[in-house]
Write a protein that holds these residues in place. Sequence first.
Motif, mmCIF file in Angstrom:
data_model
loop_
_atom_site.group_PDB
_atom_site.id
_atom_site.type_symbol
_atom_site.label_atom_id
_atom_site.label_comp_id
_atom_site.label_asym_id
_atom_site.label_seq_id
_atom_site.Cartn_x
_atom_site.Cartn_y
_atom_site.Cartn_z
ATOM 1 N N GLN A 39 34.958 -77.232 17.600
ATOM 2 C CA GLN A 39 34.365 -78.281 18.426
ATOM 3 C C GLN A 39 34.358 -77.858 19.899
ATOM 4 O O GLN A 39 35.255 -77.134 20.346
ATOM 5 C CB GLN A 39 35.166 -79.579 18.278
ATOM 6 N N PRO A 40 33.367 -78.364 20.676
ATOM 7 C CA PRO A 40 33.256 -77.921 22.069
ATOM 8 C C PRO A 40 34.159 -78.693 23.032
ATOM 9 O O PRO A 40 34.401 -79.888 22.846
ATOM 10 C CB PRO A 40 31.783 -78.200 22.400
ATOM 11 N N ILE A 41 34.658 -77.995 24.066
ATOM 12 C CA ILE A 41 35.291 -78.637 25.219
ATOM 13 C C ILE A 41 34.785 -77.926 26.476
ATOM 14 O O ILE A 41 34.184 -76.856 26.401
ATOM 15 C CB ILE A 41 36.838 -78.567 25.187
ATOM 16 N N GLU A 42 35.021 -78.545 27.638
ATOM 17 C CA GLU A 42 34.768 -77.898 28.923
ATOM 18 C C GLU A 42 35.953 -78.157 29.836
ATOM 19 O O GLU A 42 36.613 -79.202 29.729
ATOM 20 C CB GLU A 42 33.480 -78.416 29.576
ATOM 21 N N THR A 43 36.235 -77.208 30.724
ATOM 22 C CA THR A 43 37.289 -77.372 31.728
ATOM 23 C C THR A 43 36.692 -77.074 33.101
ATOM 24 O O THR A 43 35.641 -76.441 33.198
ATOM 25 C CB THR A 43 38.477 -76.427 31.451
ATOM 26 N N PRO A 44 37.346 -77.527 34.196
ATOM 27 C CA PRO A 44 36.780 -77.330 35.534
ATOM 28 C C PRO A 44 36.655 -75.849 35.917
ATOM 29 O O PRO A 44 37.420 -75.012 35.431
ATOM 30 C CB PRO A 44 37.798 -78.025 36.456
ATOM 31 N N ALA A 45 35.700 -75.571 36.807
ATOM 32 C CA ALA A 45 35.523 -74.202 37.309
ATOM 33 C C ALA A 45 36.765 -73.736 38.051
ATOM 34 O O ALA A 45 37.126 -72.564 38.007
ATOM 35 C CB ALA A 45 34.303 -74.129 38.227
ATOM 36 N N MET A 46 37.437 -74.667 38.739
ATOM 37 C CA MET A 46 38.649 -74.284 39.481
ATOM 38 C C MET A 46 39.871 -74.917 38.840
ATOM 39 O O MET A 46 39.810 -76.011 38.281
ATOM 40 C CB MET A 46 38.540 -74.694 40.952
ATOM 41 N N GLU A 47 40.960 -74.167 38.913
ATOM 42 C CA GLU A 47 42.254 -74.629 38.404
ATOM 43 C C GLU A 47 43.265 -74.491 39.542
ATOM 44 O O GLU A 47 43.023 -73.786 40.529
ATOM 45 C CB GLU A 47 42.711 -73.759 37.225
ATOM 46 N N ASN A 48 44.407 -75.164 39.408
ATOM 47 C CA ASN A 48 45.488 -74.930 40.354
ATOM 48 C C ASN A 48 45.953 -73.482 40.217
ATOM 49 O O ASN A 48 46.049 -72.957 39.104
ATOM 50 C CB ASN A 48 46.661 -75.878 40.075
ATOM 51 N N LEU A 49 46.220 -72.838 41.347
ATOM 52 C CA LEU A 49 46.672 -71.442 41.296
ATOM 53 C C LEU A 49 47.952 -71.307 40.479
ATOM 54 O O LEU A 49 48.180 -70.284 39.834
ATOM 55 C CB LEU A 49 46.899 -70.887 42.710
ATOM 56 N N SER A 50 48.782 -72.339 40.488
ATOM 57 C CA SER A 50 50.014 -72.303 39.707
ATOM 58 C C SER A 50 49.715 -72.200 38.211
ATOM 59 O O SER A 50 50.514 -71.667 37.440
ATOM 60 C CB SER A 50 50.851 -73.566 39.974
ATOM 61 N N THR A 51 48.536 -72.686 37.794
ATOM 62 C CA THR A 51 48.118 -72.567 36.400
ATOM 63 C C THR A 51 47.703 -71.136 36.076
ATOM 64 O O THR A 51 47.975 -70.627 34.983
ATOM 65 C CB THR A 51 46.940 -73.516 36.106
ATOM 66 N N LEU A 52 47.058 -70.476 37.039
ATOM 67 C CA LEU A 52 46.452 -69.164 36.791
ATOM 68 C C LEU A 52 47.376 -67.983 37.067
ATOM 69 O O LEU A 52 47.384 -67.003 36.306
ATOM 70 C CB LEU A 52 45.181 -69.013 37.638
ATOM 71 N N MET A 53 48.136 -68.047 38.145
ATOM 72 C CA MET A 53 48.934 -66.897 38.579
ATOM 73 C C MET A 53 50.018 -66.555 37.558
ATOM 74 O O MET A 53 50.644 -67.423 36.972
ATOM 75 C CB MET A 53 49.576 -67.168 39.938
ATOM 76 N N GLY A 54 50.212 -65.248 37.359
ATOM 77 C CA GLY A 54 51.278 -64.775 36.484
ATOM 78 C C GLY A 54 50.933 -64.779 35.015
ATOM 79 O O GLY A 54 51.773 -64.450 34.180
ATOM 80 N N LYS A 55 49.690 -65.128 34.672
ATOM 81 C CA LYS A 55 49.307 -65.201 33.259
ATOM 82 C C LYS A 55 48.530 -63.974 32.793
ATOM 83 O O LYS A 55 48.348 -63.767 31.598
ATOM 84 C CB LYS A 55 48.443 -66.451 33.004
#
Length: 453
Positions: A39-55
């Motif tokens: 099934q489809p979902i969408e998420t925002p173009a921008m995320e909090n850097l705390s979500t992205l960094m270190g992953k």
Amino acid sequence: MAQKPSIPKGTRDFSPVEMVRRNYIFDTIKDVFRLYGFQPIETPAMENLSTLMGKYGEEGDKLLFKILNSGDFISKVPQDLIEEKNSNKLTTQISEKGLRYDLTVPFARYVVQYRNDIVFPFKRYQIQPVWRADRPQKGRYREFYQCDVDVIGSDSLLNELELVQIIDDVFQRLQINTVVKINNRKILAGIAEAIGEADRMVDITVAIDKLDKIGLEKVNAEMLEKGISETAIEKLQPILKLEGSTAEKLEQIAAVIGHTEVGAKGISEMQTLFAYIKNFDLKTEVELDLTLARGLNYYTGAIFEVKSKDVQIGSICGGGRYDDLTGIFGMPDVSGVGVSFGAERIYDVLTQLNLFPQDSLETTKALFINFGETEEAYCLPVLARLRKAGVNAEIFPESGKMKKQMNYANRKEIPYVVLAGEEEIAAKKFTLKNMETGDQQSVSAEELIKVLS
């Protein structure tokens, strides 16, 4: 003098023709995803850097596009930090958000955030753009679309089998000859342990992942530079050169790493997966590649990479199993697996091989020539009936020179032109012209709709 408009390097505009072709890719992929219950979902173009960094590992973090905070952000930064001119430290003060690097980490964040609303195993697909501050080159862009399909909340290797089937189905429909390379990060961990460098797993996999791009000699040099011992690198060489069938490769690697717990588990998982695959008549070639590493740190099990056999362009699809990606957001021990189709590279492959369909449902099929108000009044009701019948049709908005209107039809590659002048109106007919052959026929409104439908 006005400045010539331009766009940032590594990004692109898409013409109507290109969009029709891109939508053909997206629609084909989505049709297959839905067949398997995703099934489809969408998420925002921008995320909090705390979500992205270190992953994504150290290299991935460097490629994140950061977004400056709103307002007078610099006034809140201590003067000594500005004078220090340390970009990394300064970034934490002036930027709290970033453009997403991929769709997997935002997906993990989504799962944790909406854990009480979704049904596990959760099968989702997502087709959206991502951004990477990479050096633009052929087949590599700073803004590009990913077509992700993941199932999370299940450890079963049937999920890996389904992903291989999805890959096979998609590329069969697109008529691209591909090879699917499969490995397992547990096998790589077993190799690292067997050569005495268990704590250097990340450095080894990041280096091995570049084998196709930079060659064995430079991979060895990079590992040496990272502090991996010459003895360990020497022990690794026969493993990187293993040949034979899948069963033979697994037998040979078992002799080297079978005594390690993690390595033995990885071998067992590959034996199970390839036993599943063997039962299906896949058109796509599937092989075990023990040099496949995929540099992203979150992979923990099976890893996949798909390449076109007819065009040298790098991988056009890839992914793998991640056992605890949601754990970083406070929801541990939830395993998932997925792959991502690279729309840009698939587009380039289809273009080079001239595999795009010649006709398209997204282009105009018939153009009504506009001879004036009387003719407009005669044509417009039939135009409406054509559209209701599902035929893409339009009328030229102004009455004018016939040559101009026919040129419009030619340039838009509209296959049919409909003409209705005084004679046609008197006879309650239309003249239908095939723009490719030049053939003309006189038809009634009902016949026109039947022919074009």
